[in-house]
Design a protein around this motif. Structure first.
Motif, PDB file in Angstrom:
ATOM      1  N   SER A   1       0.807  -1.231   0.000  1.00  0.00           N
ATOM      2  CA  SER A   1       0.000   0.000   0.000  1.00  0.00           C
ATOM      3  C   SER A   1       0.832   1.268   0.000  1.00  0.00           C
ATOM      4  CB  SER A   1      -0.958  -0.001   1.202  1.00  0.00           C
ATOM      5  OG  SER A   1      -1.823  -1.114   1.157  1.00  0.00           O
ATOM      6  N   LEU A   2       2.015   1.211  -0.601  1.00  0.00           N
ATOM      7  CA  LEU A   2       2.852   2.397  -0.715  1.00  0.00           C
ATOM      8  C   LEU A   2       2.520   3.161  -1.993  1.00  0.00           C
ATOM      9  CD1 LEU A   2       6.252   0.879   0.400  1.00  0.00           C
ATOM     10  CD2 LEU A   2       4.958   2.614   1.642  1.00  0.00           C
ATOM     11  N   THR A   3       2.475   4.477  -1.888  1.00  0.00           N
ATOM     12  CA  THR A   3       2.342   5.357  -3.040  1.00  0.00           C
ATOM     13  C   THR A   3       3.740   5.642  -3.558  1.00  0.00           C
ATOM     14  OG1 THR A   3       0.364   6.357  -2.085  1.00  0.00           O
ATOM     15  CG2 THR A   3       1.503   7.593  -3.805  1.00  0.00           C
ATOM     16  N   ILE A   4       3.944   5.539  -4.873  1.00  0.00           N
ATOM     17  CA  ILE A   4       5.304   5.704  -5.382  1.00  0.00           C
ATOM     18  C   ILE A   4       5.341   6.691  -6.549  1.00  0.00           C
ATOM     19  CG2 ILE A   4       6.257   3.532  -4.574  1.00  0.00           C
ATOM     20  CD1 ILE A   4       5.625   2.245  -7.170  1.00  0.00           C
ATOM     21  N   GLY A   5       6.457   7.416  -6.626  1.00  0.00           N
ATOM     22  CA  GLY A   5       6.615   8.425  -7.660  1.00  0.00           C
ATOM     23  C   GLY A   5       8.063   8.574  -8.072  1.00  0.00           C
ATOM     24  N   VAL A   6       8.285   9.395  -9.086  1.00  0.00           N
ATOM     25  CA  VAL A   6       9.619   9.708  -9.602  1.00  0.00           C
ATOM     26  C   VAL A   6       9.777  11.217  -9.654  1.00  0.00           C
ATOM     27  CG1 VAL A   6      11.118   9.662 -11.645  1.00  0.00           C
ATOM     28  CG2 VAL A   6       9.872   7.607 -10.968  1.00  0.00           C
ATOM     29  N   ALA A   7      10.890  11.714  -9.163  1.00  0.00           N
ATOM     30  CA  ALA A   7      11.256  13.127  -9.262  1.00  0.00           C
ATOM     31  C   ALA A   7      12.679  13.183  -9.809  1.00  0.00           C
ATOM     32  CB  ALA A   7      11.176  13.804  -7.900  1.00  0.00           C
ATOM     33  N   THR A   8      12.812  13.610 -11.061  1.00  0.00           N
ATOM     34  CA  THR A   8      14.098  13.576 -11.733  1.00  0.00           C
ATOM     35  C   THR A   8      14.465  14.938 -12.299  1.00  0.00           C
ATOM     36  OG1 THR A   8      15.318  12.599 -13.606  1.00  0.00           O
ATOM     37  CG2 THR A   8      12.932  12.763 -13.832  1.00  0.00           C
ATOM     38  N   ASN A   9      15.756  15.222 -12.348  1.00  0.00           N
ATOM     39  CA  ASN A   9      16.220  16.439 -13.001  1.00  0.00           C
ATOM     40  C   ASN A   9      16.342  16.272 -14.509  1.00  0.00           C
ATOM     41  OD1 ASN A   9      16.241  18.059 -10.793  1.00  0.00           O
ATOM     42  ND2 ASN A   9      18.468  18.164 -10.558  1.00  0.00           N
ATOM     43  N   ASP A  10      16.011  15.086 -15.008  1.00  0.00           N
ATOM     44  CA  ASP A  10      15.815  14.909 -16.441  1.00  0.00           C
ATOM     45  C   ASP A  10      14.509  15.623 -16.814  1.00  0.00           C
ATOM     46  OD1 ASP A  10      16.073  14.033 -19.040  1.00  0.00           O
ATOM     47  OD2 ASP A  10      15.948  11.896 -18.571  1.00  0.00           O
ATOM     48  N   ASN A  11      14.278  15.825 -18.095  1.00  0.00           N
ATOM     49  CA  ASN A  11      13.003  16.393 -18.519  1.00  0.00           C
ATOM     50  C   ASN A  11      11.912  15.329 -18.488  1.00  0.00           C
ATOM     51  OD1 ASN A  11      15.026  18.397 -19.422  1.00  0.00           O
ATOM     52  ND2 ASN A  11      13.253  19.393 -20.321  1.00  0.00           N
ATOM     53  N   GLU A  12      10.675  15.782 -18.429  1.00  0.00           N
ATOM     54  CA  GLU A  12       9.576  14.832 -18.225  1.00  0.00           C
ATOM     55  C   GLU A  12       9.388  13.877 -19.402  1.00  0.00           C
ATOM     56  OE1 GLU A  12       4.767  14.922 -17.442  1.00  0.00           O
ATOM     57  OE2 GLU A  12       5.985  16.584 -16.675  1.00  0.00           O
ATOM     58  N   MET A  13       9.537  14.372 -20.640  1.00  0.00           N
ATOM     59  CA  MET A  13       9.319  13.506 -21.799  1.00  0.00           C
ATOM     60  C   MET A  13      10.269  12.309 -21.810  1.00  0.00           C
ATOM     61  SD  MET A  13       9.567  14.360 -25.893  1.00  0.00           S
ATOM     62  CE  MET A  13      11.370  14.290 -25.899  1.00  0.00           C
ATOM     63  N   PRO A  14      11.594  12.512 -21.695  1.00  0.00           N
ATOM     64  CA  PRO A  14      12.463  11.354 -21.644  1.00  0.00           C
ATOM     65  C   PRO A  14      12.231  10.489 -20.414  1.00  0.00           C
ATOM     66  CG  PRO A  14      13.761  13.394 -21.771  1.00  0.00           C
ATOM     67  CD  PRO A  14      12.325  13.780 -21.800  1.00  0.00           C
ATOM     68  N   ALA A  15      11.852  11.096 -19.293  1.00  0.00           N
ATOM     69  CA  ALA A  15      11.587  10.298 -18.089  1.00  0.00           C
ATOM     70  C   ALA A  15      10.465   9.299 -18.339  1.00  0.00           C
ATOM     71  CB  ALA A  15      11.241  11.212 -16.914  1.00  0.00           C
ATOM     72  N   HIS A  16       9.372   9.770 -18.928  1.00  0.00           N
ATOM     73  CA  HIS A  16       8.271   8.863 -19.269  1.00  0.00           C
ATOM     74  C   HIS A  16       8.746   7.781 -20.240  1.00  0.00           C
ATOM     75  CE1 HIS A  16       4.449  10.423 -17.553  1.00  0.00           C
ATOM     76  NE2 HIS A  16       5.175  11.509 -17.373  1.00  0.00           N
ATOM     77  N   ALA A  17       9.539   8.178 -21.230  1.00  0.00           N
ATOM     78  CA  ALA A  17      10.028   7.213 -22.213  1.00  0.00           C
ATOM     79  C   ALA A  17      10.895   6.148 -21.562  1.00  0.00           C
ATOM     80  CB  ALA A  17      10.807   7.938 -23.316  1.00  0.00           C
ATOM     81  N   HIS A  18      11.745   6.545 -20.632  1.00  0.00           N
ATOM     82  CA  HIS A  18      12.630   5.579 -19.984  1.00  0.00           C
ATOM     83  C   HIS A  18      11.848   4.596 -19.114  1.00  0.00           C
ATOM     84  CE1 HIS A  18      15.975   8.810 -20.341  1.00  0.00           C
ATOM     85  NE2 HIS A  18      15.836   8.123 -21.448  1.00  0.00           N
ATOM     86  N   LEU A  19      10.884   5.095 -18.367  1.00  0.00           N
ATOM     87  CA  LEU A  19      10.079   4.210 -17.522  1.00  0.00           C
ATOM     88  C   LEU A  19       9.235   3.272 -18.384  1.00  0.00           C
ATOM     89  CD1 LEU A  19       8.927   6.850 -14.879  1.00  0.00           C
ATOM     90  CD2 LEU A  19      10.772   5.184 -14.640  1.00  0.00           C
ATOM     91  N   ARG A  20       8.715   3.808 -19.476  1.00  0.00           N
ATOM     92  CA  ARG A  20       7.905   2.982 -20.383  1.00  0.00           C
ATOM     93  C   ARG A  20       8.761   1.916 -21.066  1.00  0.00           C
ATOM     94  NH1 ARG A  20       6.444   6.837 -23.353  1.00  0.00           N
ATOM     95  NH2 ARG A  20       4.705   7.521 -22.058  1.00  0.00           N
ATOM     96  N   SER A  21      10.014   2.238 -21.358  1.00  0.00           N
ATOM     97  CA  SER A  21      10.875   1.315 -22.099  1.00  0.00           C
ATOM     98  C   SER A  21      11.152   0.032 -21.328  1.00  0.00           C
ATOM     99  CB  SER A  21      12.201   1.991 -22.468  1.00  0.00           C
ATOM    100  OG  SER A  21      13.046   2.143 -21.336  1.00  0.00           O
ATOM    101  N   VAL A  22      11.094   0.088 -19.999  1.00  0.00           N
ATOM    102  CA  VAL A  22      11.295  -1.124 -19.193  1.00  0.00           C
ATOM    103  C   VAL A  22       9.986  -1.562 -18.531  1.00  0.00           C
ATOM    104  CG1 VAL A  22      13.745  -0.716 -18.829  1.00  0.00           C
ATOM    105  CG2 VAL A  22      12.108   0.251 -17.208  1.00  0.00           C
ATOM    106  N   GLU A  23       8.874  -1.027 -19.043  1.00  0.00           N
ATOM    107  CA  GLU A  23       7.525  -1.467 -18.679  1.00  0.00           C
ATOM    108  C   GLU A  23       7.222  -1.300 -17.184  1.00  0.00           C
ATOM    109  OE1 GLU A  23       7.202  -5.452 -20.223  1.00  0.00           O
ATOM    110  OE2 GLU A  23       7.054  -4.742 -22.290  1.00  0.00           O
ATOM    111  N   ILE A  24       7.561  -0.118 -16.655  1.00  0.00           N
ATOM    112  CA  ILE A  24       7.249   0.140 -15.244  1.00  0.00           C
ATOM    113  C   ILE A  24       6.488   1.451 -15.038  1.00  0.00           C
ATOM    114  CG2 ILE A  24       9.182  -1.220 -14.332  1.00  0.00           C
ATOM    115  CD1 ILE A  24      10.672   1.461 -13.880  1.00  0.00           C
TER     116      ILE A  24
END
Length: 232
Positions: free
Chosen positions: A118-141
């Protein structure tokens, strides 16, 4: 560890993904491609990016490690006069979006375990949002995250706490109920400023002695979090 932690907010590069295995490979390819065989230019670009072409790794102090693309954009343009700012920025984003990501551990089972507790989880990165989404999507998470913020998402960049407080606002959690998980002092400074628990991990360029003054705990990698938290 107390179960008072209800949310985990992860840095991306060096935390979810091995930094040099991902970005060292990307940077070597980026410099090679954009310099088009000009060895002198390649060396100049590597100096700007604080990247050792011979070792295929960033210097420990490199701004690229914990900073944003804007930190290196203008210095790069000084050696690439044919590139306009927007064109170079777009080229970097497109190139970075396809960089092959090397997870530090098997991420999907770990994230499922966090969800199961029941943990809420997120990502906060100094990368830009578009590549961040792409990277997470690329490994299916990508689907496991309740919140994904980049430095261009409107909250600012770390070490300022804006993204971290944005996670709290989006999820309804209080900062003291969240652990910031990161591999750099930027991550941990942001966590302290936000009033969060700080978990340092050793899957980026920083050493334990760099992180310990600002962390509540330093772990080998994010795979050690469940045991530290006493999760099922």
């Amino acid at each position: 560890m107390s179960t008072a932690i209800k949310g985990l907010l992860f840095d991306k590069d060096g935390t979810l993904f091995d930094f040099n295995a991902t970005w060292g490979v990307w940077c070597a390819g980026f410099i090679r491609d954009i310099s088009e065989g000009d060895i002198t230019l390649a060396r100049s670009l590597s100096e700007v990016m604080e990247f050792d072409l011979d070792r295929g790794a960033f210097q420990e102090s490199a701004k690229f490690i914990a900073g944003t693309v804007d930190d290196i954009l203008e210095p790069l343009r000084a050696f690439l006069p044919a590139w306009g700012r927007d064109d170079l920025l777009q080229h970097i984003f497109e190139s970075a979006s396809t960089a092959p990501q090397v997870p530090v551990v098997a991420l999907a089972p770990l994230l499922q375990r966090f969800r199961g507790n029941s943990l809420t989880i997120g990502v906060a990165t100094n990368d830009n949002e578009m590549p961040a989404h792409a990277h997470l999507r690329s490994v299916e998470i990508l689907e496991y995250f309740d919140f994904v913020s980049g430095c261009d998402s409107g909250y600012g960049a770390k070490p300022e706490p804006g993204m971290l407080l944005g996670f709290c606002e989006a999820t309804g959690l209080e900062p003291h109920e969240v652990a910031m998980v990161g591999d750099s002092t930027h991550d941990l400074h942001a966590g302290r400023a936000a009033g969060m628990v700080n978990i340092g991990v050793l899957t980026g360029p920083a050493r334990a002695e760099d992180l310990e003054p600002f962390a509540d705990v330093v772990l080998q990698d994010i795979g050690a979090i469940p045991n530290w938290m006493g999760l099922n």
